[in-house]
Design a protein around this motif. Structure first.
Motif, mmCIF file in Angstrom:
data_model
loop_
_atom_site.group_PDB
_atom_site.id
_atom_site.type_symbol
_atom_site.label_atom_id
_atom_site.label_comp_id
_atom_site.label_asym_id
_atom_site.label_seq_id
_atom_site.Cartn_x
_atom_site.Cartn_y
_atom_site.Cartn_z
ATOM 1 N N LEU A 4 0.559 -1.010 -0.193
ATOM 2 C CA LEU A 4 -0.155 0.133 -0.072
ATOM 3 C C LEU A 4 0.809 1.246 -0.368
ATOM 4 O O LEU A 4 2.098 1.262 0.819
ATOM 5 C CB LEU A 4 -0.803 -0.329 1.134
ATOM 6 N N ALA A 24 -2.749 0.191 -4.725
ATOM 7 C CA ALA A 24 -2.483 -1.238 -3.673
ATOM 8 C C ALA A 24 -1.877 -1.611 -4.545
ATOM 9 O O ALA A 24 -2.570 -1.562 -6.336
ATOM 10 C CB ALA A 24 -3.892 -1.685 -3.205
ATOM 11 N N PHE A 29 -7.539 -6.922 -4.243
ATOM 12 C CA PHE A 29 -7.448 -6.328 -3.460
ATOM 13 C C PHE A 29 -8.389 -6.429 -2.495
ATOM 14 O O PHE A 29 -9.475 -7.314 -2.543
ATOM 15 C CB PHE A 29 -7.816 -4.797 -4.645
ATOM 16 N N SER A 30 -7.749 -6.214 -1.240
ATOM 17 C CA SER A 30 -8.992 -6.360 -0.056
ATOM 18 C C SER A 30 -10.693 -6.152 -0.169
ATOM 19 O O SER A 30 -11.156 -5.172 -0.673
ATOM 20 C CB SER A 30 -8.523 -5.883 1.269
ATOM 21 N N MET A 33 -11.474 -2.265 3.105
ATOM 22 C CA MET A 33 -9.970 -1.095 2.849
ATOM 23 C C MET A 33 -9.839 0.071 4.474
ATOM 24 O O MET A 33 -11.269 0.542 4.666
ATOM 25 C CB MET A 33 -9.741 -0.208 1.746
ATOM 26 N N SER A 97 -4.863 -2.361 4.886
ATOM 27 C CA SER A 97 -5.679 -3.466 4.716
ATOM 28 C C SER A 97 -6.516 -4.259 4.900
ATOM 29 O O SER A 97 -5.894 -5.193 5.769
ATOM 30 C CB SER A 97 -5.446 -4.488 3.611
ATOM 31 N N TYR A 110 -6.929 -5.261 10.588
ATOM 32 C CA TYR A 110 -6.112 -4.388 9.380
ATOM 33 C C TYR A 110 -5.235 -5.180 9.604
ATOM 34 O O TYR A 110 -4.067 -5.067 10.473
ATOM 35 C CB TYR A 110 -5.638 -2.763 9.645
#
Length: 123
Positions: A4, A24, A29-30, A33, A97, A110
């Protein structure tokens, strides 16, 4: 692994606006966020979170009505639009993330963190 990278910080005057960006890369991709911030001598605190569709967002009381979190999944990016900035918003802002599917203000949710971008608001 997720990398990130935040950008967009700077020095502004009270009442001004800034838009932070977080790019990212790495693994997918989470789903969730978030943005956090840490002022000198203080603990890191949650600012805002967003789910995959953007349909669920969560804001700290201190920024509600002034900050807006958004994301562009096609660009693997998350944004934080900050309006009506106050001196107390001065901090290093971090993109993060989440390892969960819940949008909630828990630092432990996170897993991956950026290096941070400095935001300084002068009075």
């Amino acid at each position: 692994q997720v990398q990130l990278v935040e950008s967009g910080g700077g020095l502004v005057q009270a009442g001004d606006s800034l838009r932070l960006s977080c790019a990212a890369s790495g693994r997918t991709f989470s789903y969730v966020m978030g943005w956090f911030r840490q002022a000198p001598g203080k603990d890191r605190e949650f600012v805002a979170g967003i789910n995959w569709t953007g349909g669920t967002t969560y804001y700290a009381d201190s920024v509600k009505g002034r900050f807006t979190i958004s994301r562009d999944n096609a660009r693997n990016a998350v944004y934080l639009q900050m309006n009506s900035l106050k001196p107390e918003d001065t901090a290093v802002y971090y993109c993060a993330s989440s390892s969960t599917t819940l949008v909630r203000p828990r630092t432990n949710d996170y897993r991956y963190w950026g290096q941070g971008t400095q935001v300084t608001v002068s009075s």
